[in-house]
Scaffold this motif. Sequence first.
Motif, PDB file in Angstrom:
ATOM      1  N   ARG A  65     -72.630  13.088 -47.325  1.00  0.00           N
ATOM      2  CA  ARG A  65     -73.473  14.055 -46.309  1.00  0.00           C
ATOM      3  C   ARG A  65     -72.332  15.077 -45.678  1.00  0.00           C
TER       4      ARG A  65
ATOM      5  N   VAL B 190     -68.897  19.816 -48.745  1.00  0.00           N
ATOM      6  CA  VAL B 190     -68.966  20.933 -49.598  1.00  0.00           C
ATOM      7  C   VAL B 190     -68.760  20.889 -50.916  1.00  0.00           C
TER       8      VAL B 190
ATOM      9  N   HIS C  84     -72.177  24.638 -52.200  1.00  0.00           N
ATOM     10  CA  HIS C  84     -73.279  24.340 -51.060  1.00  0.00           C
ATOM     11  C   HIS C  84     -72.906  23.058 -50.549  1.00  0.00           C
ATOM     12  N   ARG C  85     -73.267  22.782 -49.265  1.00  0.00           N
ATOM     13  CA  ARG C  85     -72.961  21.701 -48.550  1.00  0.00           C
ATOM     14  C   ARG C  85     -74.296  20.470 -48.876  1.00  0.00           C
ATOM     15  N   VAL C  86     -73.596  19.351 -49.046  1.00  0.00           N
ATOM     16  CA  VAL C  86     -74.553  18.106 -49.202  1.00  0.00           C
ATOM     17  C   VAL C  86     -75.439  18.046 -48.035  1.00  0.00           C
TER      18      VAL C  86
ATOM     19  N   PHE D 170     -77.809  14.794 -55.320  1.00  0.00           N
ATOM     20  CA  PHE D 170     -77.370  15.462 -54.176  1.00  0.00           C
ATOM     21  C   PHE D 170     -78.352  16.569 -53.534  1.00  0.00           C
ATOM     22  N   GLN D 171     -79.007  16.656 -52.305  1.00  0.00           N
ATOM     23  CA  GLN D 171     -79.636  17.796 -52.079  1.00  0.00           C
ATOM     24  C   GLN D 171     -78.589  18.562 -51.323  1.00  0.00           C
ATOM     25  N   THR D 172     -78.714  19.823 -51.873  1.00  0.00           N
ATOM     26  CA  THR D 172     -77.617  20.851 -51.070  1.00  0.00           C
ATOM     27  C   THR D 172     -78.381  21.957 -50.544  1.00  0.00           C
ATOM     28  N   LYS D 173     -77.560  22.573 -49.720  1.00  0.00           N
ATOM     29  CA  LYS D 173     -77.873  23.930 -49.039  1.00  0.00           C
ATOM     30  C   LYS D 173     -76.849  24.639 -48.478  1.00  0.00           C
TER      31      LYS D 173
END
Length: 181
Positions: A76, A79, A92-94, A106-109
Amino acid sequence: MVKKALSILGSVLFGLLITLVGFSVYLTISAKANPNEIPSVLGFKPLTVLSNSMYPELEAGDMIFARELDPTEVKRGNVITFKENDGRIVTHRVVKVISEKGETTFQTKGDNNNVVDQELVSSSQLLGMMGFNVPNAGHVAKFAASPIGAFVFFGVPFFFYVLLEMNDFLKRRKRDKEQMA
């Protein structure tokens, strides 16, 4: 003393130019040989950032170097760069690592986005984790790939190198003639 410093500087710049040309040729050949894969140099994949979704850490035009890694290393806050189902490459960032039934996703944003990305990223989509970035280098790489950029980055320095070598040759020749006289 100044002549020697200029000579050393010229040699260093020429060495850097040759390295850059070699690097560019390697990337071009690798990209043409495997068009579906991003070329890797020493385990790093150079990529240009196309949007400001990761602003302020990354801006459009920056170049990142994504380090190849095992998906189990992703944590978490890292990037990561991944290939979406439609083929787009995203960095994107985890925000969350999810392990279910032996599969890691992985959920990213994007840092500059208000919501998380809609689709989870599977381990098979992972291209790498950002190792480091070089601000605005993507703009430079794009310009260098153009005909005018290639001339500016390779033709002009080569021309000046040839002029310096000719100047040194003529000076040595003149000095040798004076010593013979």
